[in-house]
Motif scaffolding. Structure first.
Motif, PDB file in Angstrom:
ATOM      1  N   ASN A 116       2.625  -3.305   4.626  1.00 55.41           N
ATOM      2  CA  ASN A 116       3.665  -3.347   5.650  1.00 55.41           C
ATOM      3  C   ASN A 116       4.294  -1.978   5.892  1.00 55.41           C
ATOM      4  O   ASN A 116       5.363  -1.884   6.491  1.00 55.41           O
ATOM      5  CB  ASN A 116       4.742  -4.365   5.257  1.00 55.41           C
ATOM      6  N   LEU A 117       3.623  -0.932   5.389  1.00 51.88           N
ATOM      7  CA  LEU A 117       4.009   0.462   5.583  1.00 51.88           C
ATOM      8  C   LEU A 117       5.372   0.790   4.986  1.00 51.88           C
ATOM      9  O   LEU A 117       6.125   1.612   5.520  1.00 51.88           O
ATOM     10  CB  LEU A 117       3.955   0.841   7.067  1.00 51.88           C
ATOM     11  N   ARG A 118       5.694   0.161   3.863  1.00 54.36           N
ATOM     12  CA  ARG A 118       6.939   0.433   3.143  1.00 54.36           C
ATOM     13  C   ARG A 118       6.639   1.369   1.982  1.00 54.36           C
ATOM     14  O   ARG A 118       5.857   1.042   1.091  1.00 54.36           O
ATOM     15  CB  ARG A 118       7.557  -0.867   2.631  1.00 54.36           C
ATOM     16  N   LYS A 119       7.271   2.523   1.973  1.00 56.78           N
ATOM     17  CA  LYS A 119       7.031   3.550   0.962  1.00 56.78           C
ATOM     18  C   LYS A 119       7.405   3.089  -0.448  1.00 56.78           C
ATOM     19  O   LYS A 119       6.789   3.502  -1.430  1.00 56.78           O
ATOM     20  CB  LYS A 119       7.821   4.808   1.318  1.00 56.78           C
ATOM     21  N   VAL A 120       8.396   2.227  -0.565  1.00 57.94           N
ATOM     22  CA  VAL A 120       8.822   1.747  -1.882  1.00 57.94           C
ATOM     23  C   VAL A 120       7.673   1.043  -2.606  1.00 57.94           C
ATOM     24  O   VAL A 120       7.621   1.035  -3.836  1.00 57.94           O
ATOM     25  CB  VAL A 120      10.073   0.844  -1.757  1.00 57.94           C
ATOM     26  N   GLY A 121       6.733   0.493  -1.862  1.00 53.96           N
ATOM     27  CA  GLY A 121       5.568  -0.152  -2.447  1.00 53.96           C
ATOM     28  C   GLY A 121       4.736   0.807  -3.284  1.00 53.96           C
ATOM     29  O   GLY A 121       4.170   0.420  -4.305  1.00 53.96           O
ATOM     30  N   PHE A 122       4.673   2.066  -2.858  1.00 53.64           N
ATOM     31  CA  PHE A 122       3.928   3.065  -3.616  1.00 53.64           C
ATOM     32  C   PHE A 122       4.523   3.223  -5.009  1.00 53.64           C
ATOM     33  O   PHE A 122       3.801   3.253  -6.009  1.00 53.64           O
ATOM     34  CB  PHE A 122       3.936   4.412  -2.885  1.00 53.64           C
ATOM     35  N   TYR A 123       5.833   3.289  -5.100  1.00 47.06           N
ATOM     36  CA  TYR A 123       6.493   3.489  -6.397  1.00 47.06           C
ATOM     37  C   TYR A 123       6.354   2.253  -7.288  1.00 47.06           C
ATOM     38  O   TYR A 123       6.181   2.389  -8.506  1.00 47.06           O
ATOM     39  CB  TYR A 123       7.951   3.879  -6.180  1.00 47.06           C
ATOM     40  N   ILE A 124       6.395   1.098  -6.701  1.00 44.80           N
ATOM     41  CA  ILE A 124       6.181  -0.135  -7.472  1.00 44.80           C
ATOM     42  C   ILE A 124       4.742  -0.174  -7.985  1.00 44.80           C
ATOM     43  O   ILE A 124       4.495  -0.543  -9.142  1.00 44.80           O
ATOM     44  CB  ILE A 124       6.519  -1.378  -6.623  1.00 44.80           C
ATOM     45  N   TYR A 125       3.800   0.221  -7.150  1.00 46.92           N
ATOM     46  CA  TYR A 125       2.394   0.273  -7.569  1.00 46.92           C
ATOM     47  C   TYR A 125       2.211   1.249  -8.729  1.00 46.92           C
ATOM     48  O   TYR A 125       1.502   0.958  -9.691  1.00 46.92           O
ATOM     49  CB  TYR A 125       1.502   0.681  -6.385  1.00 46.92           C
ATOM     50  N   VAL A 126       2.852   2.402  -8.659  1.00 49.86           N
ATOM     51  CA  VAL A 126       2.747   3.399  -9.728  1.00 49.86           C
ATOM     52  C   VAL A 126       3.291   2.824 -11.039  1.00 49.86           C
ATOM     53  O   VAL A 126       2.692   3.012 -12.106  1.00 49.86           O
ATOM     54  CB  VAL A 126       3.473   4.708  -9.339  1.00 49.86           C
ATOM     55  N   ILE A 127       4.405   2.108 -10.987  1.00 51.57           N
ATOM     56  CA  ILE A 127       4.973   1.495 -12.195  1.00 51.57           C
ATOM     57  C   ILE A 127       3.984   0.491 -12.792  1.00 51.57           C
ATOM     58  O   ILE A 127       3.762   0.467 -14.005  1.00 51.57           O
ATOM     59  CB  ILE A 127       6.330   0.829 -11.887  1.00 51.57           C
TER      60      ILE A 127
END
Length: 172
Positions: A116-127
């Motif tokens: 959904n093009l939400r940048k916060v998803g990247f940080y959650i994925y990294v965690i």
């Protein structure tokens, strides 16, 4: 009236094709991780019993191999068998299964948000990726089998983090 038409003419941001492919692969991998973790949790006793049987067979083969004076491979095999014992207890299998499910859910949530093009998803994925790399070392220590299992998962996870980072500019 003209103003209403202009409001509807705005085109939503387009998702890059590479990001679509990464997200779909993550949906599949995370779904597999969740299912595998749940099955492992509930089958921990059976898996532990199977590993114990395999371990007994391997110890038997190792003791036969000792007679050939091949001390390097006997020592290596003995270490692998000992590591299997520590890793394959029902409690450790359940702990790892819970960690796998949590990590997979975090990666899945991150991929959904990035879809959904939400940048916060990247940080959650990294965690989620860091969790699946660190947890085996925390539970089992540093040994050959832990290094082997983390090596494959960690390599793929880090590659995906790099690929997602390449697409972060298209997220808001």
């Amino acid at each position: 009236m003209v103003q209403d038409a202009v409001e509807f003419d705005t085109i939503p941001p387009q998702r890059p094709v590479f990001l679509k492919v990464l997200c779909i692969l993550t949906f599949i991998g995370s779904g597999y991780g969740i299912i595998n973790g749940v099955v492992t949790y509930f089958k921990a006793n059976d898996i532990s019993k199977f590993v114990t049987e395999v371990k007994a067979e391997m110890k038997n083969k190792i003791s036969k191999k000792k007679k050939t004076n091949d001390t390097i491979s006997v020592s290596f095999a003995g270490n692998v068998v000992n590591n299997m014992s520590a890793m394959a207890t029902p409690d450790n299998l359940r702990k790892m299964a819970i960690g796998t499910v949590i990590s997979s859910i975090l990666c899945l949530l991150g991929a959904i948000l990035m879809w959904n093009l939400r940048k916060v998803g990247f940080y959650i994925y990294v965690i989620g990726t860091i969790l699946i790399i660190v947890l085996p070392f925390y539970l089992f220590g540093i040994n050959f089998l832990t290094n082997l299992s983390v090596g494959a998962q960690g390599f793929i996870g880090i590659i995906f983090v790099i690929f997602y980072a390449m697409n972060i500019k298209s997220m808001k």
